[in-house]
Design a protein around this motif. Structure first.
Motif, short mmCIF file in Angstrom:
data_model
loop_
_atom_site.label_atom_id
_atom_site.label_comp_id
_atom_site.label_asym_id
_atom_site.label_seq_id
_atom_site.Cartn_x
_atom_site.Cartn_y
_atom_site.Cartn_z
N ALA A 169 0.83 -1.21 0.00
CA ALA A 169 0.00 0.00 0.00
C ALA A 169 0.86 1.25 0.00
CB ALA A 169 -0.93 -0.01 1.21
N VAL A 209 -6.20 3.78 -4.92
CA VAL A 209 -6.79 2.44 -4.86
C VAL A 209 -8.30 2.57 -4.79
CG1 VAL A 209 -6.90 0.29 -3.55
CG2 VAL A 209 -4.74 1.55 -3.70
N TRP A 240 -5.55 -5.40 -7.11
CA TRP A 240 -5.87 -4.00 -6.88
C TRP A 240 -6.51 -3.40 -8.13
CZ3 TRP A 240 -3.74 -2.18 -2.12
CH2 TRP A 240 -2.73 -2.98 -1.58
N LEU A 249 -4.42 3.41 3.26
CA LEU A 249 -4.33 1.96 3.36
C LEU A 249 -2.99 1.55 3.98
CD1 LEU A 249 -5.78 -0.64 2.83
CD2 LEU A 249 -4.88 -0.65 0.49
N TYR A 250 -1.94 2.30 3.71
CA TYR A 250 -0.64 2.03 4.36
C TYR A 250 -0.76 2.20 5.87
CZ TYR A 250 3.99 2.95 6.22
OH TYR A 250 5.12 2.94 7.00
#
Length: 816
Positions: A647, A657, A678, A758-759
């Motif tokens: 991510a 994303v 993805w 998302l990271y």
């Protein structure tokens, strides 16, 4: 006894004939009235000799005499004796007073006039419109020349003062286009603002957009003329009791048609003011000396694909090709709203002229950008109105034309129908964490009153409109049914809760039958709150909120007791399964990743996927299918840190994303391989090369790529400019899904989508020591709606208390 041309009786009779002549109205009558008055006043002054001039200023100077307007006059002289000047003034002022005409008068030398203007902005504005009537024309011309020169020389100081005066006037008198009894002159978007725009143009610093401006100004003057004749008074307030008579005088159908015409004119003037004052600010900023600073951001900051920020406005990138990109107007609007910045008018005009119509049904990207625009909260209101002013809204939603500037006679309502709708969408943005489908909530909020202005019950009419609209926008049959139900029953909860006995089982049963399922119920609850808050302060209270919440609780219990309607669960599951299917060849990549021990990836545009290529028709084969983003398939042996590393790399490469799927597979029966699929799109520019993505992913897994530092550096580069995405968004919400899975604990995350989100989620889950067995990541407009299936070190679901603690910790991490 004969009377001369200056006789008040002659002038009064000629004036009466002019004002009662039905064939002459509008600009011709105002011009004729000014000419008639000029001739009479000139005859009153007579031959005053050199060094004396009679000058019309203000509205009279502009030739905007309404039947009961004041006469704004200046007797200008070069310093004659006081008694002689007083005698000249008496020759003019007394006959005017004798006729009962209001007179705003002054007697000054040119230096005195200049000093008066220097101390009073309104005097200065009046002198900008000075017009010679009689006497020495060179004296008038010289004064006008000096006043214009002083105005231009002091524009950097005077225009901010003028703007602040306009703001104060708006605070006192409100916005003309939303008032049931508007002041045509003082309210924002009224005649005083038209005068202010003339003054800005006279400064030579900026000019208002001219399209429709003269017509709007003329409309307000025509209405004021009719109001003066209907009431016999010098009034600018369009009172309720006078509206029918004024409408009849203007040959309009009724008072609502009159208000709508007034509102349309005020809308044009208000938008012209917005654009003009922004341009004034830009010019004044450019004239200020600015110290050179190292590391200063570039003038044009990328914001989205084809969209950049320049001088505090959202404009098109130099590489943008609107004639080839029907989604670009929506992308630009969504980016502007999310960044909290106004779209540039030249950019909007170029988009309106060049961008092709959206395909029907809309592509997925168009729906996503539309929802992102609506989900920006209060920032969406100004962007939407700018889009509407340039004709873009009706290009997407032709039905909008019926509700634009439509008055609402109920005094509870603060806004016209169109403004109420976008205000409701803005309010709904605060409730997107409460519903499973924030995209449907936002669209329903925008369209819930779209049936107003049509025959019959507006809820019933609106349902039919929305069914057609939703299909054009590309919503599937199930989503269209939810939107139609929301519009049809948007008043159901409030009316039932306040008018029916909630202890009667039949009451709750009726609501449950109308709503159908718990997802629609929660959407209707959020819509009810947003609708009431956008109506006005009298439409919502703690008492109403409590009654509605009680009804929702009881109805939810009934719906949950009976289960979902037949087929609903299956349809919902099919939508989840079809949202993101693993690409062909996933097994081959997984096997290769196991053999090599490293990441293996495939990146291709969604238009290139085999299933879509098989569905392409002859037209697509000729011109190429429309790009809809890209699909990235990543396989690598299971190990800690895979999700945050992947991510983070996508965020560093500026890939947004839209959906993701993470699952563990065992391709050779020898060990777990993580397979991540993805659906991504470049924020702007082109997609990165697959080999660069793989190289950065290897570095991230090895620890040589410092993702947190790189992401922080990127955020700092955009601080205070374009990257204020999500300003004013509701806080993240993290919950444990009850009975989500027998094999894992399901953690649901709802938050404002942003680079690196998302990271941060993956990193927080890694730090918590849980294992992500699978994940479903989705984006609905500006909202991330993610589900993570996690287990503890023993491979079992988390105990309830531990799961609740994980959700709370993750919510705190995302909120910081």
């Amino acid at each position: 006894m004969t009377t001369g041309p200056g006789d008040p009786g002659n002038y009064a009779a000629a004036r009466l004939r002019l004002l009662t002549a039905g064939a002459r109205s509008g600009p011709p009558r105002r011009r004729a009235l000014s000419d008639l008055t000029d001739a009479w006043l000139a005859s009153l002054l007579g031959d005053a000799g050199e060094g004396v001039a009679l000058v019309a200023v203000g509205g009279y100077g502009r030739g905007e005499l309404s039947p009961r307007s004041d006469l704004d006059l200046l007797l200008l002289h070069t310093g004659r004796g006081a008694r002689e000047v007083a005698a000249l003034a008496d020759r003019v002022w007394y006959p005017v007073w004798d006729l009962g005409i209001a007179l705003d008068h002054s007697v000054r030398t040119p230096p005195e006039a200049e000093r008066a203007a220097a101390g009073d902005l309104r005097v200065q504005l009046g002198l900008l419109d000075a017009r010679h009537i009689a006497g020495d024309p060179e004296l008038t011309a010289a004064l006008r020349t000096r006043m214009l020169a002083r105005w231009r020389a002091g524009a950097h100081r005077l225009l901010p003062e003028l703007r602040e005066a306009a703001r104060e006037r708006a605070r006192r008198h409100g916005e003309l286009r939303f008032l049931l009894e508007p002041d045509l002159k003082e309210a924002r978007g009224g005649l005083r603002d038209a005068t202010a725009l003339r003054a800005v143009a006279a400064s030579w610093l900026a000019d208002a957009p001219r399209e429709g401006l003269d017509e709007a100004h003329r409309t307000l003057l025509d209405v004021r003329d009719a109001l003066h004749l209907a009431t016999g008074r010098a009034t600018d307030r369009l009172a309720l009791q006078d509206q029918d008579q004024v409408a009849a005088a203007l040959a309009l159908e009724d008072a609502d048609a009159l208000l709508r015409r007034v509102y349309e004119a005020a809308r044009v003037l208000s938008y012209a003011c917005d654009v003009t004052w922004r341009e004034v600010d830009r010019v004044l900023r450019a004239r200020r000396p600015r110290p050179r600073r190292a590391g200063r951001p570039a003038e044009r900051t990328p914001l989205a694909d084809g969209v950049v920020v320049q001088d505090g406005e959202v404009v098109l990138a130099r590489t943008a090709r609107p004639e080839r990109d029907p989604v670009l107007p929506l992308r630009a609007a969504a980016a502007a709203a999310q960044a909290g910045l106004p779209p540039s008018r030249p950019a909007l005009r170029r988009l309106a002229a060049a961008a092709p119509p959206l395909p029907v049904p809309w592509p997925a990207e168009a729906r996503e950008e539309f929802v992102t625009l609506l989900g920006a909260g209060e920032a969406a209101v100004g962007v939407w109105e700018a889009l509407d002013a340039e004709g873009l809204v009706t290009a997407w939603l032709p039905e909008w034309d019926r509700v634009r500037c439509r008055p609402q006679r109920n005094p509870v309502h603060r806004w016209t129908v169109d403004r109420h709708l976008i205000e409701t969408a803005a309010r709904a943005g605060a409730h997107v964490r409460r519903v499973r489908r924030p995209d449907l909530l936002l669209v329903a909020a925008l369209l819930h009153d779209i049936g107003k202005g049509r025959p019959g019950d507006h809820s019933v009419a609106g349902e039919a409109v929305v069914r057609d609209l939703a299909a054009r926008m590309g919503f599937d049959a199930a989503d269209t049914a939810v939107l139609a139900t929301a519009v049809r029953h948007h008043l159901l909860l409030a009316e039932t809760a306040t008018r029916r006995d909630l202890d009667d089982p039949a009451t709750v049963r009726t609501v449950a039958d109308a709503v159908g399922d718990t997802g629609t119920l929660e959407l209707l609850h959020a819509l009810t709150v947003a609708d009431a808050l956008a109506t006005g302060p009298a439409a919502w209270s703690a008492w109403r909120a409590g009654l509605v919440a009680d009804l929702v609780r009881r109805t939810g219990a009934v719906l949950e007791g009976e289960g979902e309607p037949a087929g609903a669960a299956e349809a919902s599951g099919e939508r989840e399964r079809s949202a993101l299917r693993p690409a062909a060849g996933a097994g081959r990549l997984a096997a290769e990743a196991w053999r090599t021990g490293g990441p293996v990836l495939s990146l291709r545009t969604r238009a290139e996927t085999p299933a879509e290529a098989d569905r392409a028709g002859p037209a697509e084969e000729e011109t190429g299918p429309e790009p809809v983003g890209a699909e990235l398939l990543l396989a690598l042996p299971d190990r800690p840190g895979v999700l945050p590393a992947a991510a983070g790399v996508l965020a560093l490469h500026r890939l947004t994303v839209h959906a993701a799927d993470l699952r563990a597979v065992d391709p050779l029966g020898e060990g777990r391989v993580l397979l991540l699929t993805w659906r991504v799109a470049a924020e702007y520019g082109s997609l990165p090369r697959a080999d660069r993505l793989r190289a950065d992913l290897v570095r991230a897994l090895e620890g040589s790529l410092d993702i947190p530092a790189r992401l922080a550096e990127r955020e700092r580069a955009h601080l205070g400019s374009a990257r204020r995405r999500g300003a004013g968004a509701p806080p993240p919400k993290v919950t444990v899904a009850p009975a989500g899975s027998r094999l894992a604990t399901v953690i649901e995350v709802r938050a404002q989508d942003a680079p690196g989100l998302l990271y941060r989620i993956g990193r927080a889950l890694e730090d918590a020591g849980v294992t992500v067995r699978s994940a479903r990541v989705g984006t609905l407009g500006a909202n991330a709606v993610d589900a993570f299936y996690v287990t503890g070190p023993d491979g079992a679901p988390l105990p309830p208390r531990e799961a609740a603690g994980l959700a709370a910790e993750l919510e705190r991490a995302l909120g910081g």
